[in-house]
Design an enzyme around this catalytic site. Structure first.
Site, PDB file in Angstrom:
ATOM      1  N   GLY A 103       0.590  -1.808   0.158  1.00 13.02           N
ATOM      2  CA  GLY A 103      -0.088   0.111   0.160  1.00 13.02           C
ATOM      3  C   GLY A 103       1.008   0.926   0.146  1.00 13.02           C
ATOM      4  N   CYS A 104       2.735   1.144   0.144  1.00 11.26           N
ATOM      5  CA  CYS A 104       2.430   2.136  -0.562  1.00 11.26           C
ATOM      6  C   CYS A 104       3.369   2.718  -1.153  1.00 11.26           C
ATOM      7  CB  CYS A 104       4.440   2.245   0.806  1.00 11.26           C
ATOM      8  SG  CYS A 104       4.374   2.566   3.009  1.00 11.26           S
ATOM      9  N   VAL A 105       3.260   3.759  -1.557  1.00 15.27           N
ATOM     10  CA  VAL A 105       3.987   4.165  -3.396  1.00 15.27           C
ATOM     11  C   VAL A 105       4.933   4.726  -3.241  1.00 15.27           C
ATOM     12  CG1 VAL A 105       1.929   4.851  -3.739  1.00 15.27           C
ATOM     13  CG2 VAL A 105       2.514   6.484  -2.804  1.00 15.27           C
TER      14      VAL A 105
END
Length: 105
Positions: A103-105
């Protein structure tokens, strides 16, 4: 797979610079990566979060999300942003020698 020397030890990293083998991690590596991330000194509070993340990572094979960290380590989201500014879950995963959290960009 790329490698990189951190704190005198050659470790495997991915294209984003995250360590790919958590077993290669040391506290000395954590200190060096933290400095690269703009954190000059790792305090007891930092180590509490780092160690929690390493425990979760060892059990699940994945870096914990911010919510998992705040719930499990007993730290608020605000404290996380103070300890690890600008993307705390991603930053602590990098310092702890884990992959990028989902979920981290």
């Amino acid at each position: 797979m790329a490698t990189r020397t951190i704190a005198g030890k050659t470790v495997a990293v991915n294209e984003e610079g995250f360590m790919t083998n958590p077993a290669e991690w040391t506290q000395e590596i954590a200190v060096e990566i933290a400095k690269e991330e703009g954190i000059e000194e790792l305090t007891e509070a930092h180590w509490k979060v780092i160690n929690f993340c390493r425990e979760v990572g060892a059990a699940s094979g994945k870096a914990p999300t911010l919510r998992t960290i705040t719930n499990g380590a007993g730290i608020t989201t605000k404290e996380m942003f103070t300890l690890f500014p600008k993307g705390p879950a991603k930053k602590v995963a990098h310092i702890a020698g884990l992959g990028k959290p989902e979920g981290c960009v």
